[in-house]
Design a protein around this motif. Structure first.
Motif, PDB file in Angstrom:
ATOM      1  N   TRP A 120     -48.296  40.886 -19.519  1.00  6.76           N
ATOM      2  CA  TRP A 120     -47.657  41.388 -21.069  1.00  6.76           C
ATOM      3  C   TRP A 120     -48.896  41.950 -21.668  1.00  6.76           C
ATOM      4  N   THR A 163     -42.370  48.227 -18.485  1.00  5.10           N
ATOM      5  CA  THR A 163     -41.357  47.487 -19.003  1.00  5.10           C
ATOM      6  C   THR A 163     -41.483  47.322 -20.438  1.00  5.10           C
ATOM      7  N   ALA A 198     -44.958  45.504 -20.881  1.00  4.78           N
ATOM      8  CA  ALA A 198     -45.285  45.048 -19.723  1.00  4.78           C
ATOM      9  C   ALA A 198     -45.518  45.654 -18.641  1.00  4.78           C
ATOM     10  N   ARG A 199     -46.527  45.559 -17.790  1.00  8.31           N
ATOM     11  CA  ARG A 199     -46.923  46.159 -16.643  1.00  8.31           C
ATOM     12  C   ARG A 199     -46.121  45.723 -15.254  1.00  8.31           C
ATOM     13  N   TRP A 233     -34.744  41.386 -22.018  1.00  9.18           N
ATOM     14  CA  TRP A 233     -35.216  42.681 -21.207  1.00  9.18           C
ATOM     15  C   TRP A 233     -34.761  43.919 -22.145  1.00  9.18           C
ATOM     16  N   ARG A 282     -37.162  49.778 -18.481  1.00 10.54           N
ATOM     17  CA  ARG A 282     -38.267  50.123 -17.855  1.00 10.54           C
ATOM     18  C   ARG A 282     -38.258  51.798 -17.561  1.00 10.54           C
ATOM     19  N   TYR A 325     -44.299  40.465 -14.569  1.00 10.84           N
ATOM     20  CA  TYR A 325     -44.765  41.170 -15.613  1.00 10.84           C
ATOM     21  C   TYR A 325     -46.045  40.733 -15.889  1.00 10.84           C
TER      22      TYR A 325
END
Lengths: 117, 107
Positions: free
Chosen positions: A107, A35, A99-100, A47, A50, A105
């Motif tokens: 970061w 993301t 971010a994963r 946001w 993603r 998330y």
């Protein structure tokens, strides 16, 4: 432990382009959604969108303000995700975090993008 | 888009205090809610997900409750390192959205 290192930030003129990279380690990147979130100076979190894993179709979602101008991609051989930004405006000035995850998330440290003439 | 509204926007408190931050969603998001802490110049840090599940390594003085549209983050005994900005975040639907943030300051 998840580690994410963004690079490629800098100063760009309005109408210009820039590509950010996010190098990942410490987790199985190939199955991870990634993301992007941005934060304008002194503002809150926004946001950006993603990209899912290639094993999950590699599909993308974009926020309305960036749709058609920003593109996500990933290179699983390099454990890296990319954010290609075109037609940049001053409104895109922000710290960009990769971010994963697709829900909650983990970061990276962020990369500053400044759009100014 | 699902609007997330936090209150208060800022809060002054002292170490040892108990504080509560609320987050209201504009539609039912079940428990698809996370809380993050952000310190100046740093990336956000995950505190809670699933509205009430504490992320590993986060002190137990942090807790989250709620479901549907109303959520709370409580810090039960403020420590000096807790003074920061806190954000709620819904992941029930796209686009994902964040609250505007609550800045917790030292009184």
């Amino acid at each position: 432990e998840t580690q994410l290192v963004e690079s490629g930030g800098g100063l760009v003129k309005p109408g210009g382009s820039l590509r950010l990279s996010c190098a990942a380690s410490g987790f199985t990147f190939t199955i991870a959604s990634m993301t992007w979130v941005r934060q304008a100076p002194g503002k809150g979190l926004e946001w950006v969108g993603r990209i899912k894993s290639n094993t999950d179709g590699g599909t993308t979602e974009y926020a309305a303000p960036v749709k058609g101008r920003f593109t996500f991609s990933r290179d699983d051989s390099k454990n890296t995700v990319y954010l290609e930004m075109n037609s940049l405006t001053t409104e895109d000035t922000a710290v960009y975090y990769c971010a994963r995850g697709d829900n909650w998330y983990y970061w990276g440290q962020g990369a500053l993008v400044t759009v100014s003439s | 888009a699902t609007r997330m509204t936090q209150s208060p926007s800022s809060l002054s408190a002292s170490t040892g205090d108990r504080v509560t931050i609320t987050c209201r969603a504009s539609q039912d998001i079940s428990t698809y809610l996370a809380w993050y802490q952000q310190k100046p110049g740093k990336a956000p840090n995950l505190l809670i997900y699933g509205a009430s599940t504490l992320q590993s390594g986060v002190p137990s003085r942090f807790s989250g409750t709620g479901s549907g549209t109303d959520f709370t983050l409580t810090i039960s005994f403020l420590q000096s390192e807790d003074f920061a900005t806190y954000y709620c975040h819904q992941y029930y639907t796209y686009p994902r959205t964040f609250g505007q943030g609550t800045k917790l300051e030292i009184k």
